[in-house]
Each structure stands twice: as structure tokens, then as C-alpha cells.
Write a protein that holds these residues in place. Structure first.
Motif, PDB file in Angstrom:
ATOM      1  N   ARG B  27       0.635  -1.053  -0.103  1.00  0.00           N
ATOM      2  CA  ARG B  27       0.004  -0.198   0.384  1.00  0.00           C
ATOM      3  C   ARG B  27       0.935   1.429   0.172  1.00  0.00           C
ATOM      4  N   LEU B  28       1.799   1.173   0.708  1.00  0.00           N
ATOM      5  CA  LEU B  28       2.830   2.458   1.037  1.00  0.00           C
ATOM      6  C   LEU B  28       3.617   2.641  -0.338  1.00  0.00           C
ATOM      7  N   THR B  29       4.159   1.531  -1.072  1.00  0.00           N
ATOM      8  CA  THR B  29       4.626   1.638  -2.422  1.00  0.00           C
ATOM      9  C   THR B  29       3.778   2.254  -3.464  1.00  0.00           C
ATOM     10  N   PHE B  30       2.533   1.649  -3.723  1.00  0.00           N
ATOM     11  CA  PHE B  30       1.692   2.277  -4.572  1.00  0.00           C
ATOM     12  C   PHE B  30       1.437   3.590  -4.200  1.00  0.00           C
ATOM     13  N   HIS B  31       1.252   4.185  -2.910  1.00  0.00           N
ATOM     14  CA  HIS B  31       0.763   5.176  -2.661  1.00  0.00           C
ATOM     15  C   HIS B  31       1.928   6.491  -3.169  1.00  0.00           C
ATOM     16  N   LEU B  32       3.435   5.867  -2.988  1.00  0.00           N
ATOM     17  CA  LEU B  32       4.223   6.738  -3.470  1.00  0.00           C
ATOM     18  C   LEU B  32       4.335   6.989  -4.933  1.00  0.00           C
ATOM     19  N   LEU B  33       4.040   5.741  -5.472  1.00  0.00           N
ATOM     20  CA  LEU B  33       3.954   5.880  -7.127  1.00  0.00           C
ATOM     21  C   LEU B  33       2.855   7.301  -7.314  1.00  0.00           C
TER      22      LEU B  33
END
Lengths: 204, 204
Positions: B27-33
Motif C-alpha cells: 500500500r505504501l509503495t503504490f501510494h508513493l507511485l
């Protein structure tokens, strides 16, 4: 005592992430203080390289490593079946079920309270994509709306379904089933889920 | 569908942090995307600069920005009162109470199950520091053991107290009070806490 600036800067960065409050941000930062610098560098490099290594697919808008992603360029997949999802993570989740069609990623849901309207999402691209497909192909296209079953997910699905009707597209439009999760307990199901499960009953 | 390498690399980095599981890491990674690259760069810079901007204080072992931290070099503070804590975060928490003495940060607790013995912590430094203080000063030194009230915290406090006794140091040694938290409910307190609260009763 003042928290050193380099620490408070990282705490601030962590706090900007979803689901990370001030306490967790502090805990994560002080954890990183104790791990070797090369591990931290690897983390930092993964961060800066995140977007450089990814590209939005020109067809389905999913994140991939090429102009046209591996799914869209795979001729063995069923291109007459498009699942519409809100986020790349949803597509990855559906992929695990063994689904063999293709995707369309909206990159969000309509959410007026947070200022996200349909024009912020890849909805127009979906309509255009469907239009192009129908012009070039005779097979029956199936579009499956697989947005969340939350209020935002339902209204986004409703909005897309209205647009498709307005365009007089000839296709099969469906919505993922709402019902009891597998392993679920009727006794503990909320009434909305239960009534959806009854409405959507299938022949045994 | 394969998760792009730059995404899975960042997911792995997040997963290495305490309290972040595979789902949150995704979730964090896709948020940063979805956030602008300059914000990501700021995050990455905060990470790499974390240790360069901090230094372990030569006296109290807390993290600071100078060889001797701001607390240890402050002559207005009471240098005859040392609170022993496990982590810098604990010191920051105590600081908020208006405490005016100084600190000693152990950087962990004795935890044999996880392979952390007394020699991994700044315990020897504490003993040496107390020894030096007593040689040079005549005031009564007070050492307050403020490690967690968990098993590891209690055994670390016990270990330090034994070392101090063995060295025949003349000082006041205390342990933070264990009892009901403020706003606590006697009805719901566990029996160990309640018996500690009774043992530690103070005159009214």
C-alpha cells in the motif's frame, strides 16, 4: 532537548504516508538509526528509482516496465474481457485468481469529498478504448466493473455504467458479486451484505 | 503479470521495517507511485542523511547533533540526576514531563531470546560514568531506572542495580513507579499492576 533535524525530517516524511501516525513515524525512524548505512542507502535508492523503473501502460494504464505492459501485449490472453479496477494493487490481486482477460486501471475512485472527480481518473480513456475495440472487432466484449464495494466504488461503477449506456456500446457489462466472503458467518454478516447475497443467489 | 522490479524492491525495503507487513508495504509503495517525484526525493534524502546528521553523545549516548549533546552540555540542568532509558524515544518522552536532570541511553534492553546481552548495550559506560562522577563530585547522585516495565525492562533494571551494588557506589537508586495509569480503572487493571500499585502506595 531538541530532536536532531535529520531525525525530525525523516519522521515528517514517514508521517506523510497513509496509515503512519506520529508514533509509528518516530518508531520507524529510530529503528533506521540502528541499522547499517548500506541498508538505508538501498532503501533510499529503491525510493528514488521507483518511478524511473515504472511506466503507465498506454493501453490499460496499469504500472509496468514497458510502453505497452506485459498483460496488454500478451496475445494468449482474452482481449475481449476487460476488468476495470481502481488501483494496480487490485489488478495484482485479481491476477492471483488465475484471471485470463485484460485490465483497465482507473487510478482512483470518484470521491467528491476529497475533490476527486471523474476527469481525474482514466475513465475517458476507458470509454475511448471500448469504442476503438468495438470499431475494430466483432467479438462480444465483456466489461467487468471490479471497483471496491464501498460507496466510492459503487458510485464509480454506476458512473461508468451510465457512460457506457449513453454511448450505446453493445457489450456485456457486469459487476463483481457482492455477498458473503468465503468462510463467512451468516449470523455475523451485516444486513446490507446479506441482502446483496440473497439478491445475487445462484442456482444450486 | 509480474510486479515491476522497481516496485518489488521498494516493497521489500518497507517490509524490513518493524510493524510493516506485506500488505502495508504494498500500500505504501503504490501510494508513493502517485506522489510527485520531488517529494519522493525529499524522503530519500532524509533517509540517506539520517545518520550523517546525527551523532551519539559521548556522555549520555543519546542521539544528538554534537559530540556532547545539548542536554549534557547544559549547565542549568541538574547533573546529579541521571535517568537511565532504553531508547532515545524514551528520553524524548520523559523530556516532555519537564524533567530537568540528564540521561543515559542504553540503546536497547537485555533480551537473551533475541541475542542481546549486557555487553551490546551502554551499561558498562553507565557504570564508568557513575564512577567518574562520584570521584569528582561530592553531591548525592540519584540514578533513576526508567526502562520499560516489561520483562526485558525489569531484568535490565535488576542487572544494573546489581552492578551498582557490586561497585559499592554511594548513590540513591530508584525505579519509576509501577501502578495504575492516570485515568485508569481499578476494575479493569490486571492483578500484577494492581498489586504493584498497592505496594507502591504513597501517603495522602
Amino acid at each position: 532537548m531538541k530532536i536532531p533535524r535529520s531525525i525530525s525530517k525523516l519522521i515528517d516524511s514517514f508521517q506523510g504516508l497513509p496509515g503512519i501516525g506520529p508514533k509509528s513515524a518516530q518508531r520507524l525512524t529510530f529503528h533506521l538509526l540502528r541499522i547499517p548505512q548500506d541498508q538505508i542507502e538501498r532503501f533510499a535508492n529503491a525510493l528514488t528509482g521507483l518511478k524511473q523503473g515504472t511506466i503507465i501502460c498506454g493501453v490499460c494504464k496499469n504500472v509496468g516496465e514497458e510502453e505497452i505492459c506485459a498483460v496488454c501485449s500478451d496475445n494468449l490472453r482474452d482481449h475481449a474481457k476487460i476488468i476495470v479496477v481502481a488501483n494496480p494493487m487490485d489488478a495484482f490481486a485479481i491476477e492471483k485468481t488465475g484471471y485470463n482477460g485484460i485490465y483497465h486501471v482507473l487510478h482512483g475512485l470518484i470521491d467528491p469529498l476529497n475533490g476527486i472527480g471523474p476527469e481525474e481518473l482514466f475513465i475517458d480513456d476507458l470509454i475511448q478504448r471500448i469504442g476503438n475495440y468495438l470499431k475494430e472487432n466483432d467479438d462480444l466484449l465483456e466489461v467487468i466493473l471490479a471497483t471496491n464495494t464501498s460507496m466510492e466504488g459503487e458510485s464509480t461503477a454506476m458512473y461508468i455504467s451510465n457512460l457506457i449506456k449513453k454511448n450505446n456500446f453493445k457489450l456485456t457489462l457486469s459487476r463483481i458479486a457482492r455477498g458473503l466472503p468465503v468462510g463467512g458467518d451468516i449470523e455475523y454478516a451485516d444486513e446490507v451484505t446479506l441482502s446483496r447475497a440473497l439478491e445475487g443467489r445462484v442456482e444450486f
